[in-house]
Write a protein that holds these residues in place. Sequence first.
Motif, PDB file in Angstrom:
ATOM      1  N   GLU A 128      -5.125  19.024  -1.679  1.00 14.58           N
ATOM      2  CA  GLU A 128      -5.190  17.793  -0.853  1.00 14.58           C
ATOM      3  C   GLU A 128      -4.724  16.612  -1.612  1.00 14.58           C
ATOM      4  OE1 GLU A 128      -8.674  17.503   1.382  1.00 14.58           O
ATOM      5  OE2 GLU A 128      -8.669  19.743   2.090  1.00 14.58           O
ATOM      6  N   TYR A 129      -5.137  16.466  -2.916  1.00  9.69           N
ATOM      7  CA  TYR A 129      -5.012  15.163  -3.622  1.00  9.69           C
ATOM      8  C   TYR A 129      -3.662  15.183  -4.051  1.00  9.69           C
ATOM      9  CZ  TYR A 129      -5.002  12.466  -7.834  1.00  9.69           C
ATOM     10  OH  TYR A 129      -4.624  11.499  -8.437  1.00  9.69           O
ATOM     11  N   LEU A 130      -3.079  16.276  -4.436  1.00 11.81           N
ATOM     12  CA  LEU A 130      -1.534  16.218  -4.808  1.00 11.81           C
ATOM     13  C   LEU A 130      -0.664  15.905  -3.737  1.00 11.81           C
ATOM     14  CD1 LEU A 130      -1.778  19.311  -7.547  1.00 11.81           C
ATOM     15  CD2 LEU A 130      -1.682  16.698  -7.810  1.00 11.81           C
ATOM     16  N   SER A 131      -1.184  16.421  -2.779  1.00 12.27           N
ATOM     17  CA  SER A 131      -0.216  16.264  -1.468  1.00 12.27           C
ATOM     18  C   SER A 131      -0.314  14.583  -0.774  1.00 12.27           C
ATOM     19  CB  SER A 131      -0.466  16.933  -0.334  1.00 12.27           C
ATOM     20  OG  SER A 131      -1.770  16.654   0.143  1.00 12.27           O
ATOM     21  N   PHE A 132      -1.380  14.086  -1.190  1.00 11.58           N
ATOM     22  CA  PHE A 132      -1.524  12.643  -1.008  1.00 11.58           C
ATOM     23  C   PHE A 132      -0.780  11.723  -1.734  1.00 11.58           C
ATOM     24  CE2 PHE A 132      -4.034   8.621  -1.656  1.00 11.58           C
ATOM     25  CZ  PHE A 132      -3.910   8.041  -0.402  1.00 11.58           C
ATOM     26  N   VAL A 133      -0.904  12.165  -3.162  1.00  5.46           N
ATOM     27  CA  VAL A 133      -0.195  11.322  -4.313  1.00  5.46           C
ATOM     28  C   VAL A 133       1.358  11.506  -4.255  1.00  5.46           C
ATOM     29  CG1 VAL A 133      -0.161  10.915  -6.733  1.00  5.46           C
ATOM     30  CG2 VAL A 133      -2.669  11.259  -5.643  1.00  5.46           C
ATOM     31  N   GLY A 134       1.674  12.608  -4.145  1.00  8.36           N
ATOM     32  CA  GLY A 134       3.143  13.071  -4.330  1.00  8.36           C
ATOM     33  C   GLY A 134       3.666  13.604  -2.936  1.00  8.36           C
ATOM     34  N   ASN A 135       4.661  13.816  -3.070  1.00  7.12           N
ATOM     35  CA  ASN A 135       5.386  14.486  -1.889  1.00  7.12           C
ATOM     36  C   ASN A 135       6.274  15.800  -2.097  1.00  7.12           C
ATOM     37  OD1 ASN A 135       7.613  13.517  -3.369  1.00  7.12           O
ATOM     38  ND2 ASN A 135       8.361  12.300  -1.743  1.00  7.12           N
TER      39      ASN A 135
END
Length: 85
Positions: A55-62
Amino acid sequence: MTIYLKKIKEYKIIFLILILIQFFLYNHVFSSENKIIFKINERAFTSFDLEKRLEYLSFVGNDLNIEKKIIIEDFISANLFYEYY
């Protein structure tokens, strides 16, 4: 009267089989949800933690097309860094 008793026995058996199937499916769903992926200094990191990382990686990056192996390696290295830095 005996036909009626046979029908009741059949329904009881079917009901018992359905309950057993439901129990095993229910047990499997909840037991497979949160497995330990790795440990650092007796602190366990689970699949729930990995989902939070995703979830964090999807929030930070695309870029959501990253392989799961790379994400797990990143997760391990990030936690190693936080543990020993």
